[in-house]
Design an enzyme around this catalytic site. Sequence first.
Site, PDB file in Angstrom:
ATOM      1  N   LYS A  39       4.955   0.323   7.949  1.00  0.00           N
ATOM      2  CA  LYS A  39       4.879   1.874   7.303  1.00  0.00           C
ATOM      3  C   LYS A  39       5.954   2.572   7.197  1.00  0.00           C
ATOM      4  O   LYS A  39       6.471   2.949   8.341  1.00  0.00           O
ATOM      5  CB  LYS A  39       3.622   2.700   7.714  1.00  0.00           C
ATOM      6  CG  LYS A  39       3.104   3.802   6.951  1.00  0.00           C
ATOM      7  CD  LYS A  39       1.863   4.419   7.300  1.00  0.00           C
ATOM      8  CE  LYS A  39       1.523   5.746   6.382  1.00  0.00           C
ATOM      9  NZ  LYS A  39       0.205   6.150   6.828  1.00  0.00           N
TER      10      LYS A  39
ATOM     11  N   GLY B 255       3.371   7.904   3.401  1.00  0.00           N
ATOM     12  CA  GLY B 255       4.212   7.045   3.027  1.00  0.00           C
ATOM     13  C   GLY B 255       3.763   5.494   2.411  1.00  0.00           C
ATOM     14  O   GLY B 255       2.770   5.604   1.867  1.00  0.00           O
ATOM     15  N   THR B 256       4.899   4.721   2.325  1.00  0.00           N
ATOM     16  CA  THR B 256       4.637   3.317   1.877  1.00  0.00           C
ATOM     17  C   THR B 256       4.436   2.320   2.885  1.00  0.00           C
ATOM     18  O   THR B 256       5.262   2.380   4.054  1.00  0.00           O
ATOM     19  CB  THR B 256       5.614   3.024   0.948  1.00  0.00           C
ATOM     20  OG1 THR B 256       5.672   4.400  -0.038  1.00  0.00           O
ATOM     21  CG2 THR B 256       5.286   1.933  -0.008  1.00  0.00           C
ATOM     22  N   VAL B 257       3.676   1.237   2.594  1.00  0.00           N
ATOM     23  CA  VAL B 257       3.468   0.150   3.753  1.00  0.00           C
ATOM     24  C   VAL B 257       3.882  -1.080   2.846  1.00  0.00           C
ATOM     25  O   VAL B 257       3.682  -1.330   1.798  1.00  0.00           O
ATOM     26  CB  VAL B 257       2.033   0.126   3.851  1.00  0.00           C
ATOM     27  CG1 VAL B 257       1.840  -1.076   4.956  1.00  0.00           C
ATOM     28  CG2 VAL B 257       1.372   1.485   4.602  1.00  0.00           C
TER      29      VAL B 257
ATOM     30  N   GLY C  20       0.908  -1.204   0.134  1.00  0.00           N
ATOM     31  CA  GLY C  20      -0.018  -0.004  -0.132  1.00  0.00           C
ATOM     32  C   GLY C  20       0.861   1.176   0.152  1.00  0.00           C
ATOM     33  O   GLY C  20       2.225   1.273   0.337  1.00  0.00           O
TER      34      GLY C  20
ATOM     35  N   GLY D 143       0.471   5.896   0.285  1.00  0.00           N
ATOM     36  CA  GLY D 143      -0.469   6.881   0.303  1.00  0.00           C
ATOM     37  C   GLY D 143       0.679   8.253   0.732  1.00  0.00           C
ATOM     38  O   GLY D 143       1.638   8.168   0.615  1.00  0.00           O
TER      39      GLY D 143
ATOM     40  N   ASP E 142      -9.527  11.429   7.442  1.00  0.00           N
ATOM     41  CA  ASP E 142      -9.243  10.710   5.997  1.00  0.00           C
ATOM     42  C   ASP E 142      -9.928   9.461   6.019  1.00  0.00           C
ATOM     43  O   ASP E 142      -9.448   8.472   5.543  1.00  0.00           O
ATOM     44  CB  ASP E 142      -7.704  10.700   5.527  1.00  0.00           C
ATOM     45  CG  ASP E 142      -7.643  10.416   4.094  1.00  0.00           C
ATOM     46  OD1 ASP E 142      -8.775  10.679   3.402  1.00  0.00           O
ATOM     47  OD2 ASP E 142      -6.537   9.949   3.555  1.00  0.00           O
TER      48      ASP E 142
END
Length: 791
Positions: free
Chosen positions: A544, A528-530, A523, A525, A636
């Site tokens: 994350k 950051g990146t997961v 994932g 966003g 969000d």
Amino acid sequence: MNLIFLTLLLLFQATLSSSTTSNTLNQGSSLSVENADTDVLVSPNGDFSAGFFPVGENAFSFAIWFTKSSVPTVVWMANRDQPVNGRRSKLSLTEDGDLVLLDVGRVRFWSTETTPSSHVKLQLYDSGNLVLRSAAFGEDVVYWESFESPTDTLLPNQNLTMNTRLVASVSRTNYSSGYYHFYFDDDNTLRLRFQGPDRVVASVYWPAPWLGPFQTGRFRYNISKSATINSIGDFASSDNLIFSALDHGAKINRRLTLDPDGNLRLYSFDEKTKSWTVTWQAISSPCNVHGICGPNSMCSYDHVLGRSCSCVPGYKVKDSSNWAFGCEPRFEWRHNQESSFHRIANAEFYGYDKNFYENLSLKECEEKCLFFSDCKGIQYHMSNVANPGSRCYTKHLLVNGAHTSSFPGDVHVRLPKDKISYFEKLHTKLKSEQYCSSKLVLLDRTYNKAKENGGLKVLLWVAIALAGVEITCVSVVLSFLYCSRKESKLNSHGYTLAALTRFQKFTYAELRKATAGFCNTIGAGGGGTVYKGVLADGRVAAIKRLTESNGGEAEFLAEVSTIGRLNHMNLIEIWGYCAEGRHRLLVYEYMEHGSLADNLKNIELDWEKRFDIAMGTSKGLAYLHEECLEWVLHCDVKPENILLDSNYNAKVADFGLSKLLNRGECHDPSFSRIRGTRGYMAPEWVYNLPITSKVDVYSYGMVVIKLVTGREMADQHGRLVTWVKEKMYGDGDRESRIEEILDPMLELGEFDKEKIKLLVKVALQCVEEDKDARPSMKQIVEMLEYHNNQH
């Protein structure tokens, strides 16, 4: 998980070998998934079995498999894309003569749709063919047979026709329909074709697409489409495709299988080793298979290391466990941004040319690409001596990439000029990470298991109750510590944080190792990146990696300490953190089914699960708003931030660093920047009105509307709300019109109308323009729970 699954298969095979079965299922009888070890049809020669085959945790498909191999070899499946539950599912031969597969004893997942009159029976032949036949009135009539609907395998004397095709599995442990097809094309020629996971990119790759049928020895002009392989290893088709096994002539068990890697292979069975040997294959070079590494990536092959995939510079892998998704750009094109090119020698991207030019210089070829904003790069090479000159191909898409030392051309990838040096250095640094091997991925479907033993359950609840008392006492102590603000004196090593929150502090090296070099992205966003990772203690985690910021370690730890106190069954659990240099990472529990957004098109997400997801999400948000030590606004709320565990229980995620305020603080100047995602943002953000917890309520309402309707709302979501209101309340005919808004992915007969009406009613209240007209999250929980208690 893979070890558990393989162990299950071995136990499954061992149990079957000791059971006594027959090859016939009579009219009015059933095979039960709960008796999968004994409710099995076995061919008279013992080579094949038919029954419920495990394809995941508590998930089964009705299949035929070859029994003599060391691990059962599946040769056919009825419901490969829609497994049934491990409880109360069954295959029934009805009194009407229809063969029906029922999930949990009631939902029809598959059927032969036959209605013979009488004396019908299902039999498994020595050939591996499962046949529904009738011998009434002296006539032997076949109504249905598995040979007429192959999956990924053709057995000896089984015909491939104009109405059938072989479809590869996703992987060797995921039997769902994959991306490769072996079929008769419109020109009556047998071909191999790639159909990408996005269903947009598709191409024929065998026989070589640049050759015509006559150049490959095929015949177009025939009136039949038929192909078969015999027991001695000869294959022949109506288009004149003929080949033989290396051990041609021997009468042994064989199979022709389209494998998950897109190669068509003929296998022969070795009785001594109990294993299959490849005796013919269509493609000798693995990188000639289209789509094997996905878009924006290169396939390379080494005789020792095998096939590997890597992203081109400027791109990052989407999902390292499935390279069919390829790579995505690390950049966004800006208007009038200058471009440059990175050269990849001895490489090509086949197909999807925008234009073709001859006898241009390299610079002229690049200029042709720069003229079009959607040109991703060029293919450039010099022609051979017999036909001198250059050839220039401008590329609309970078797909079917392959790197071969003998290839006479180069690829030039278009990148932003101001970032090309950075991308080239990054590509060199991360090259080893991009070559991570693809992992085995099981079928991503898990069903609720059978109920536990009653006595054991009582003991379990007693243990949980005692643990709850202990947790409550600890929470009181923590609350006192928090109120006295002792945690504000966190030392640089984070020892106090670990003591107060049970957080574990990880080093950057530990998390890099856990994620295999941040290889498996699950994932991404704005924050950051997961990545998926496995911690040293064996726990599977979601890690994350936050976007780099100038914030100090003390500030980060102070925020994380507050997050550590947020403890609720419908909030994602955070296990630890890393604050080392400029690196900021959070370690979460891993959620097996990913996000709600990933599952909205999953037929397993029935109306009951959708209601439970709405309920669980509301409870998680209510806790953030009213029950935790600080007032937390999520800011969000959207389907991507609602994660689902193995039982589809909802947990709100990405609430961590959203916004933490003192209780009662209704407005804060730091809220001047618009937050959230288009389609889910409350009007307050747009009109610069005071921000309260009602912005989350609005977003929750939009999520529920999408949960019910399945419709996209990024654009003109106001129209969607108006449309839902009209269907809900218009003309006073609520019973009939409510069904018009329901997600067409699901069958309408399987839901509680009152529950759906309640969900829609709650959602419409949540999306009122006036924030004061919206209920609080606590009131939403009460409304949903009241309905459940009444039913």
